[in-house]
Design a protein around this motif. Sequence first.
Motif, PDB file in Angstrom:
ATOM      1  N   THR A 109       3.599 -10.073   6.427  1.00  0.00           N
ATOM      2  CA  THR A 109       2.759 -11.181   5.946  1.00  0.00           C
ATOM      3  C   THR A 109       2.917 -11.380   4.438  1.00  0.00           C
ATOM      4  OG1 THR A 109       0.902  -9.674   5.596  1.00  0.00           O
ATOM      5  CG2 THR A 109       0.993 -10.798   7.723  1.00  0.00           C
ATOM      6  N   LEU A 156       5.034 -11.586   0.497  1.00  0.00           N
ATOM      7  CA  LEU A 156       5.971 -12.529  -0.139  1.00  0.00           C
ATOM      8  C   LEU A 156       7.357 -12.437   0.503  1.00  0.00           C
ATOM      9  CD1 LEU A 156       6.776 -14.424  -2.579  1.00  0.00           C
ATOM     10  CD2 LEU A 156       7.305 -12.330  -3.825  1.00  0.00           C
ATOM     11  N   GLY A 193       8.190 -10.356   3.207  1.00  0.00           N
ATOM     12  CA  GLY A 193       8.099 -10.191   4.658  1.00  0.00           C
ATOM     13  C   GLY A 193       7.960 -11.502   5.404  1.00  0.00           C
ATOM     14  N   ASP A 195      -1.761   0.011  10.182  1.00  0.00           N
ATOM     15  CA  ASP A 195      -1.857   0.614   8.845  1.00  0.00           C
ATOM     16  C   ASP A 195      -0.837   1.744   8.756  1.00  0.00           C
ATOM     17  OD1 ASP A 195      -2.545   2.107   6.543  1.00  0.00           O
ATOM     18  OD2 ASP A 195      -4.598   1.329   6.639  1.00  0.00           O
ATOM     19  N   SER A 220       6.753  -3.417   2.982  1.00  0.00           N
ATOM     20  CA  SER A 220       5.346  -3.245   2.612  1.00  0.00           C
ATOM     21  C   SER A 220       5.231  -3.004   1.114  1.00  0.00           C
ATOM     22  CB  SER A 220       4.739  -2.067   3.375  1.00  0.00           C
ATOM     23  OG  SER A 220       5.419  -0.876   3.028  1.00  0.00           O
ATOM     24  N   PHE A 273       3.719   4.996  -1.447  1.00  0.00           N
ATOM     25  CA  PHE A 273       5.076   5.010  -0.880  1.00  0.00           C
ATOM     26  C   PHE A 273       5.375   6.354  -0.207  1.00  0.00           C
ATOM     27  CE2 PHE A 273       5.909   1.350  -3.853  1.00  0.00           C
ATOM     28  CZ  PHE A 273       6.185   0.439  -2.852  1.00  0.00           C
ATOM     29  N   SER A 333      14.328  -1.871  -1.581  1.00  0.00           N
ATOM     30  CA  SER A 333      14.040  -1.128  -2.803  1.00  0.00           C
ATOM     31  C   SER A 333      14.560  -1.892  -4.025  1.00  0.00           C
ATOM     32  CB  SER A 333      14.658   0.260  -2.708  1.00  0.00           C
ATOM     33  OG  SER A 333      14.208   1.068  -3.772  1.00  0.00           O
ATOM     34  N   ALA A 334      14.566  -1.207  -5.153  1.00  0.00           N
ATOM     35  CA  ALA A 334      14.844  -1.880  -6.420  1.00  0.00           C
ATOM     36  C   ALA A 334      16.050  -1.272  -7.110  1.00  0.00           C
ATOM     37  CB  ALA A 334      13.633  -1.767  -7.327  1.00  0.00           C
ATOM     38  N   THR A 384      17.822  -6.679  -7.236  1.00  0.00           N
ATOM     39  CA  THR A 384      17.348  -7.010  -8.581  1.00  0.00           C
ATOM     40  C   THR A 384      15.977  -7.703  -8.432  1.00  0.00           C
ATOM     41  OG1 THR A 384      18.610  -9.065  -8.435  1.00  0.00           O
ATOM     42  CG2 THR A 384      19.640  -7.233  -9.612  1.00  0.00           C
ATOM     43  N   PRO A 385      15.213  -7.850  -9.516  1.00  0.00           N
ATOM     44  CA  PRO A 385      13.889  -8.491  -9.395  1.00  0.00           C
ATOM     45  C   PRO A 385      13.981  -9.908  -8.813  1.00  0.00           C
ATOM     46  CG  PRO A 385      14.100  -7.414 -11.520  1.00  0.00           C
ATOM     47  CD  PRO A 385      15.465  -7.368 -10.890  1.00  0.00           C
ATOM     48  N   LEU A 386      12.939 -10.301  -8.117  1.00  0.00           N
ATOM     49  CA  LEU A 386      12.880 -11.633  -7.518  1.00  0.00           C
ATOM     50  C   LEU A 386      12.483 -12.665  -8.580  1.00  0.00           C
ATOM     51  CD1 LEU A 386      10.768 -10.522  -4.437  1.00  0.00           C
ATOM     52  CD2 LEU A 386      13.249 -10.888  -4.493  1.00  0.00           C
TER      53      LEU A 386
HETATM   54  N1  LIG Z   1      13.978  -5.067  -6.189  1.00  0.00           N
HETATM   55  C1  LIG Z   1      12.823  -5.395  -6.613  1.00  0.00           C
HETATM   56  O1  LIG Z   1      12.543  -5.436  -7.806  1.00  0.00           O
HETATM   57  C2  LIG Z   1      11.925  -5.829  -5.599  1.00  0.00           C
HETATM   58  C3  LIG Z   1      11.527  -7.101  -5.751  1.00  0.00           C
HETATM   59  C4  LIG Z   1      10.625  -7.546  -4.868  1.00  0.00           C
HETATM   60  C5  LIG Z   1      10.140  -6.737  -3.859  1.00  0.00           C
HETATM   61  N2  LIG Z   1      10.575  -5.491  -3.705  1.00  0.00           N
HETATM   62  C6  LIG Z   1      10.012  -4.680  -2.630  1.00  0.00           C
HETATM   63  O2  LIG Z   1       9.721  -5.550  -1.564  1.00  0.00           O
HETATM   64  C7  LIG Z   1       8.561  -5.086  -0.882  1.00  0.00           C
HETATM   65  C8  LIG Z   1       7.624  -6.262  -0.587  1.00  0.00           C
HETATM   66  O3  LIG Z   1       7.131  -6.847  -1.778  1.00  0.00           O
HETATM   67  P1  LIG Z   1       6.199  -8.127  -1.705  1.00  0.00           P
HETATM   68  O4  LIG Z   1       6.107  -8.665  -3.079  1.00  0.00           O
HETATM   69  O5  LIG Z   1       6.654  -9.011  -0.580  1.00  0.00           O
HETATM   70  O6  LIG Z   1       4.776  -7.490  -1.305  1.00  0.00           O
HETATM   71  P2  LIG Z   1       3.427  -8.265  -0.965  1.00  0.00           P
HETATM   72  O7  LIG Z   1       3.567  -9.730  -1.048  1.00  0.00           O
HETATM   73  O8  LIG Z   1       2.364  -7.600  -1.781  1.00  0.00           O
HETATM   74  O9  LIG Z   1       3.178  -7.895   0.575  1.00  0.00           O
HETATM   75  C9  LIG Z   1       2.863  -6.598   0.944  1.00  0.00           C
HETATM   76  C10 LIG Z   1       2.812  -6.486   2.452  1.00  0.00           C
HETATM   77  O10 LIG Z   1       2.522  -5.105   2.797  1.00  0.00           O
HETATM   78  C11 LIG Z   1       1.436  -5.094   3.714  1.00  0.00           C
HETATM   79  N3  LIG Z   1       0.709  -3.819   3.560  1.00  0.00           N
HETATM   80  C12 LIG Z   1       0.109  -3.320   2.442  1.00  0.00           C
HETATM   81  N4  LIG Z   1      -0.457  -2.137   2.698  1.00  0.00           N
HETATM   82  C13 LIG Z   1      -0.210  -1.868   4.017  1.00  0.00           C
HETATM   83  C14 LIG Z   1      -0.557  -0.798   4.875  1.00  0.00           C
HETATM   84  N5  LIG Z   1      -1.283   0.252   4.455  1.00  0.00           N
HETATM   85  N6  LIG Z   1      -0.154  -0.847   6.162  1.00  0.00           N
HETATM   86  C15 LIG Z   1       0.574  -1.917   6.623  1.00  0.00           C
HETATM   87  N7  LIG Z   1       0.952  -2.949   5.849  1.00  0.00           N
HETATM   88  C16 LIG Z   1       0.546  -2.940   4.555  1.00  0.00           C
HETATM   89  C17 LIG Z   1       0.605  -6.322   3.329  1.00  0.00           C
HETATM   90  O11 LIG Z   1      -0.237  -6.783   4.371  1.00  0.00           O
HETATM   91  P3  LIG Z   1      -1.788  -6.306   4.510  1.00  0.00           P
HETATM   92  O12 LIG Z   1      -2.397  -6.412   3.145  1.00  0.00           O
HETATM   93  O13 LIG Z   1      -2.380  -7.196   5.555  1.00  0.00           O
HETATM   94  O14 LIG Z   1      -1.728  -4.878   4.965  1.00  0.00           O
HETATM   95  C18 LIG Z   1       1.723  -7.336   3.087  1.00  0.00           C
HETATM   96  O15 LIG Z   1       2.191  -7.840   4.316  1.00  0.00           O
HETATM   97  C19 LIG Z   1       7.968  -3.983  -1.760  1.00  0.00           C
HETATM   98  O16 LIG Z   1       8.251  -2.715  -1.192  1.00  0.00           O
HETATM   99  C20 LIG Z   1       8.670  -4.119  -3.061  1.00  0.00           C
HETATM  100  O17 LIG Z   1       8.828  -2.887  -3.704  1.00  0.00           O
HETATM  101  C21 LIG Z   1      11.494  -5.029  -4.552  1.00  0.00           C
END
Ligand SMILES: NC(=O)c1ccc[n+]([C@@H]2O[C@H](COP(=O)([O-])OP(=O)(O)OC[C@H]3O[C@@H](n4cnc5c(N)ncnc54)[C@H](OP(=O)(O)O)[C@@H]3O)[C@@H](O)[C@H]2O)c1
Length: 250
Positions: free
Chosen positions: A9, A11, A13, A37, A58, A72, A95-96, A130-132
């Motif tokens: 749900t 950004l 995902g 969870d 997540s 994590f 991951s990053a 890389t960062p989004l």
């Molecule tokens: N390379 C980079 O710099 C980079 C850039 C972007 C993203 N990423 C990685 O991409 C991933 C997603 O980022 P995002 O920005 O899309 O995150 P986000 O928008 O904050 O979404 C987080 C998701 O995790 C779920 N979640 C949180 N806690 C949970 C739990 N205990 N059990 C089950 N689900 C859980 C949330 O749903 P609920 O709140 O309903 O649980 C939500 O669906 C992260 O791991 C981030 O590190 C890496």
Amino acid sequence: MRIVVVGGTGLVGARVVRQLEAANHDVVVAARSTGVDIVTGAGLDRTLEGAAVVIDVSNPGYADPADMLRFFEAAGATLLAAGKTAGIAHHITFSAIGAERIGSGYYRGKYAQEALVAASGIPFTIVRSTPLFEYIDAILDAGRSEESVRVPPLSVQPIATDDAARVLMQVALRGPANAIVEVSGPNIYALPDLAQQILTAAEDYRPVLVDVAAPFFGARPGVDALVTGAAVRSDDAGFEYWLQRALAPA
Ligand SMILES: NC(=O)c1ccc[n+]([C@@H]2O[C@H](COP(=O)([O-])OP(=O)(O)OC[C@H]3O[C@@H](n4cnc5c(N)ncnc54)[C@H](OP(=O)(O)O)[C@@H]3O)[C@@H](O)[C@H]2O)c1
């Protein structure tokens, strides 16, 4: 082939789910809002039943680096143990780039997550990105005051979330690499220059100040820690295209 998107749900995902569904794949969304969870394990066994692939995107939703690390580690252990029991054939984590060399802030948590995945015994692919582009606003917000916007002197190579989601889908369909795969945006920018262009496009005329102590996900990456020589996909969105879409009325 059933694919469970953990954090489906969020950004990243939601875009992965949308793209998989558009290609008619069997997708299950796992998040606390769908009754799963990954820290406590609630709802996990039922969700993973019959699934072949897990894409873990997540994110904990809090900013303190120590809390992030705890999330994590705990979520990784619970999710991977349940995946092993369920016979998951491919675990993908997002991951990053820089996770292994930055070693502080948010990046420490990502590196710990990667280590758990690689040691889990489940066939895996770690996709380091890389960062989004969509994160740049949060970076600017963190350094924003009434008078100016402070950013650290970093090179960045942003990628559009839609493009990163497409890579995650392709990885899921291709099968486990049992390795780290790097993905990046098409161009490298000095973060202060990019920040200035984004502010100007939004008609925000505060000056951008370069500050080595400006916040960056709780870490102080080296100037080039976030960029990579990973192959660039020619159809990915560049900055100008992304900015036009981001500023376009909904
Ligand atoms: N390379 C980079 O710099 C980079 C850039 C972007 C993203 N990423 C990685 O991409 C991933 C997603 O980022 P995002 O920005 O899309 O995150 P986000 O928008 O904050 O979404 C987080 C998701 O995790 C779920 N979640 C949180 N806690 C949970 C739990 N205990 N059990 C089950 N689900 C859980 C949330 O749903 P609920 O709140 O309903 O649980 C939500 O669906 C992260 O791991 C981030 O590190 C890496």
